[in-house]
Motif scaffolding. Structure first.
Motif, PDB file in Angstrom:
ATOM      1  N   THR A 186       0.861  -1.186   0.000  1.00 47.04           N
ATOM      2  CA  THR A 186       0.000   0.000   0.000  1.00 47.04           C
ATOM      3  C   THR A 186       0.890   1.227   0.000  1.00 47.04           C
ATOM      4  OG1 THR A 186      -0.077   0.232   2.413  1.00 47.04           O
ATOM      5  CG2 THR A 186      -1.689  -1.254   1.404  1.00 47.04           C
ATOM      6  N   VAL A 187       0.289   2.382   0.142  1.00 45.19           N
ATOM      7  CA  VAL A 187       1.051   3.628   0.158  1.00 45.19           C
ATOM      8  C   VAL A 187       1.980   3.698   1.369  1.00 45.19           C
ATOM      9  CG1 VAL A 187      -0.653   4.981   1.448  1.00 45.19           C
ATOM     10  CG2 VAL A 187       0.857   6.138  -0.167  1.00 45.19           C
ATOM     11  N   ILE A 188       1.715   2.884   2.400  1.00 41.68           N
ATOM     12  CA  ILE A 188       2.510   2.984   3.620  1.00 41.68           C
ATOM     13  C   ILE A 188       3.449   1.807   3.848  1.00 41.68           C
ATOM     14  CG2 ILE A 188       0.795   4.408   4.779  1.00 41.68           C
ATOM     15  CD1 ILE A 188      -0.035   1.911   6.344  1.00 41.68           C
ATOM     16  N   ALA A 189       3.368   0.771   3.040  1.00 41.60           N
ATOM     17  CA  ALA A 189       4.217  -0.397   3.276  1.00 41.60           C
ATOM     18  C   ALA A 189       4.434  -1.152   1.973  1.00 41.60           C
ATOM     19  CB  ALA A 189       3.581  -1.319   4.318  1.00 41.60           C
ATOM     20  N   PRO A 190       5.608  -1.798   1.832  1.00 45.23           N
ATOM     21  CA  PRO A 190       5.935  -2.495   0.580  1.00 45.23           C
ATOM     22  C   PRO A 190       5.161  -3.797   0.413  1.00 45.23           C
ATOM     23  CG  PRO A 190       7.651  -2.864   2.199  1.00 45.23           C
ATOM     24  CD  PRO A 190       6.707  -1.859   2.804  1.00 45.23           C
ATOM     25  N   THR A 300       3.302  22.915   5.140  1.00 43.44           N
ATOM     26  CA  THR A 300       4.036  23.255   3.919  1.00 43.44           C
ATOM     27  C   THR A 300       5.029  22.154   3.557  1.00 43.44           C
ATOM     28  OG1 THR A 300       3.840  25.634   4.355  1.00 43.44           O
ATOM     29  CG2 THR A 300       5.584  24.927   2.840  1.00 43.44           C
ATOM     30  N   GLU A 301       5.693  21.604   4.570  1.00 43.54           N
ATOM     31  CA  GLU A 301       6.784  20.659   4.306  1.00 43.54           C
ATOM     32  C   GLU A 301       6.317  19.215   4.156  1.00 43.54           C
ATOM     33  OE1 GLU A 301       9.877  21.124   7.137  1.00 43.54           O
ATOM     34  OE2 GLU A 301      10.415  23.148   6.455  1.00 43.54           O
ATOM     35  N   PHE A 302       5.113  18.898   4.663  1.00 43.73           N
ATOM     36  CA  PHE A 302       4.636  17.525   4.578  1.00 43.73           C
ATOM     37  C   PHE A 302       3.566  17.407   3.498  1.00 43.73           C
ATOM     38  CE2 PHE A 302       6.852  17.133   8.458  1.00 43.73           C
ATOM     39  CZ  PHE A 302       7.046  15.781   8.703  1.00 43.73           C
ATOM     40  N   PRO A 303       3.858  16.717   2.402  1.00 42.10           N
ATOM     41  CA  PRO A 303       2.840  16.509   1.358  1.00 42.10           C
ATOM     42  C   PRO A 303       1.734  15.590   1.865  1.00 42.10           C
ATOM     43  CG  PRO A 303       4.783  15.202   0.885  1.00 42.10           C
ATOM     44  CD  PRO A 303       5.130  16.062   2.058  1.00 42.10           C
ATOM     45  N   ASP A 304       0.642  15.536   1.102  1.00 43.43           N
ATOM     46  CA  ASP A 304      -0.502  14.720   1.521  1.00 43.43           C
ATOM     47  C   ASP A 304      -0.120  13.262   1.745  1.00 43.43           C
ATOM     48  OD1 ASP A 304      -1.976  16.985   1.328  1.00 43.43           O
ATOM     49  OD2 ASP A 304      -3.174  16.369  -0.405  1.00 43.43           O
ATOM     50  N   ALA A 305       0.732  12.717   0.868  1.00 48.35           N
ATOM     51  CA  ALA A 305       1.105  11.304   0.988  1.00 48.35           C
ATOM     52  C   ALA A 305       1.841  11.032   2.297  1.00 48.35           C
ATOM     53  CB  ALA A 305       1.976  10.886  -0.194  1.00 48.35           C
ATOM     54  N   ALA A 306       2.679  11.986   2.733  1.00 43.60           N
ATOM     55  CA  ALA A 306       3.417  11.807   3.982  1.00 43.60           C
ATOM     56  C   ALA A 306       2.471  11.866   5.184  1.00 43.60           C
ATOM     57  CB  ALA A 306       4.494  12.876   4.114  1.00 43.60           C
ATOM     58  N   ILE A 307       1.504  12.782   5.131  1.00 44.76           N
ATOM     59  CA  ILE A 307       0.524  12.872   6.216  1.00 44.76           C
ATOM     60  C   ILE A 307      -0.311  11.597   6.262  1.00 44.76           C
ATOM     61  CG2 ILE A 307      -1.475  14.147   7.091  1.00 44.76           C
ATOM     62  CD1 ILE A 307      -0.294  16.661   5.822  1.00 44.76           C
ATOM     63  N   TYR A 308      -0.713  11.130   5.096  1.00 44.32           N
ATOM     64  CA  TYR A 308      -1.472   9.871   5.011  1.00 44.32           C
ATOM     65  C   TYR A 308      -0.673   8.741   5.659  1.00 44.32           C
ATOM     66  CZ  TYR A 308      -4.150   6.025   2.891  1.00 44.32           C
ATOM     67  OH  TYR A 308      -4.915   4.900   2.696  1.00 44.32           O
ATOM     68  N   GLN A 309       0.621   8.683   5.347  1.00 40.20           N
ATOM     69  CA  GLN A 309       1.467   7.607   5.856  1.00 40.20           C
ATOM     70  C   GLN A 309       1.557   7.650   7.370  1.00 40.20           C
ATOM     71  OE1 GLN A 309       5.122   6.833   3.733  1.00 40.20           O
ATOM     72  NE2 GLN A 309       6.245   6.569   5.639  1.00 40.20           N
TER      73      GLN A 309
END
Length: 356
Positions: A186-190, A300-309
């Motif tokens: 998934t977006v958070i794990a391989p 600003t520094e954390f994109p949506d994908a990083a917040i999701y993770q």
């Protein structure tokens, strides 16, 4: 001594003999009434605090959620007041149970923690569940991959099938939320179903599961799973191609692409009030227990994908749990939408520390 004096003395004695037990009963009744009022006031006072801060981990009815223990049990109710006080005020090392006392970085006074002790020992959990629901704070349920009897029956026909069946059950309950029900990642794990992973030695993969991966969201499972459970899920990883070849069908998981909308933001706001406010504070301004999220630098520094993770996978060695097993993809994205809606008005303050 005159007859009148003797009569008065006898009457006084009779009054004392009759009145003293009555007074004693009245006094006992008053004490019981005051004690009942104390318990009632403490329970009522703590119920809303429980709904706002504790139900998200321990459940609306104290039933426990995931690895978080049940409070609605005779074992917990029978704990001593001092032991309960210590756990609530200081937390428990190595778990998600934080210290809630103000001197431990929490948000409750000593008197409020004593109310919590009384609450745990005296409360009617059906009332608490109803109150949590009334406040709109019923926590989300744990999402688990379903393992059908057909899948287990098919596995039993394979070599080592019984062990693989146990491994699949362990995987479904503990791993699928991050690595995907079909093992494709998934977006958070391989991906688990990968040639690269199976090219490693059995000992190396076992070590990864047991010890975790430093600097990643892969936590250590030692102490959470038995040695046999770890061994069975590792066997599952190496046998995955044979399982698929045998015709066992895993559910496909596609992350939903939900754009931001007023509806998604509103849904995220509701979830934030249930799951996040107790640690990150009202409107995300932070508390002693967790950093501010509503600030310009973080957003600003954390994109949506990083917040999701971070939401889905948690942050190792902190109080930030992994919500991937309890929130659906659309719910996590609604939380991301809600946090992102703060960006235009977010104050410029220091970014939160998301990793040690």
């Amino acid at each position: 001594m005159t007859i009148i004096q003797k009569t008065i003395g006898v009457l006084a004695t009779l009054i004392i003999v009759i009145a003293l037990p009555l007074y004693t009963n009245w006094e006992d009744s008053q004490q019981e009434h005051l004690q009942e009022k104390f318990f009632t006031d403490a329970v009522l006072s703590a119920t809303d605090y429980y709904a706002e801060n504790c139900a998200v981990c321990h459940g609306a009815a104290g039933e426990g959620i995931g690895d978080n223990p049940t409070l609605n049990s005779e074992a917990v109710r029978s704990m001593s007041e001092s032991d309960l006080y210590k756990v609530i005020s200081r937390g428990r090392e190595g778990t998600l149970m934080a210290g809630w006392a103000s001197e431990e970085g929490g948000v409750f006074s000593n008197f409020q923690i004593y109310d919590f002790v009384t609450f745990i020992q005296q409360v009617n959990w059906a009332y608490v569940e109803s109150r949590v629901e009334d406040l709109g704070l019923t926590p989300p349920e744990v999402i688990k991959m379903e393992v059908s009897q057909e899948m287990l029956a098919s596995l039993s026909n394979l070599p080592n099938g019984e062990v693989l069946g146990e491994g699949l059950t362990v995987y479904a309950e503990n791993c699928s939320a991050c690595h995907g029900a079909n093992g494709s990642g998934t977006v958070i794990a391989p991906a688990i179903n990968s040639i690269e992973l199976r090219s490693r030695s059995l000992e190396e993969v076992t070590s990864v599961v047991r010890e975790g991966v430093s600097g990643s969201l892969m936590a250590s499972w030692e102490g959470k799973l038995t040695s046999n459970e770890i061994s069975s899920v590792v066997d599952l990883v190496f046998a995955w191609p044979e399982i698929v070849q045998a015709g066992i069908v895993f559910p496909e998981t596609e992350p939903a692409d939900i754009p931001s909308s007023p509806e998604a933001i509103a849904a995220g706001a509701q979830l934030f009030s249930i799951a996040c406010t107790s640690c990150h504070g009202l409107d995300g301004y932070g508390t002693n227990m967790a950093p501010a999220l509503n600030n310009e630098i973080f957003l600003t520094e954390f994109p949506d994908a990083a917040i999701y993770q971070v939401i889905a996978g948690g942050v190792p060695d902190t109080l930030m749990p992994a919500w991937g097993s309890r929130l659906e993809d659309r719910e996590i994205q609604s939380l991301v939408n809600y946090l992102r809606s703060w960006q235009d008005t977010a104050p410029a303050i220091l970014p939160p520390v998301l990793e040690n």
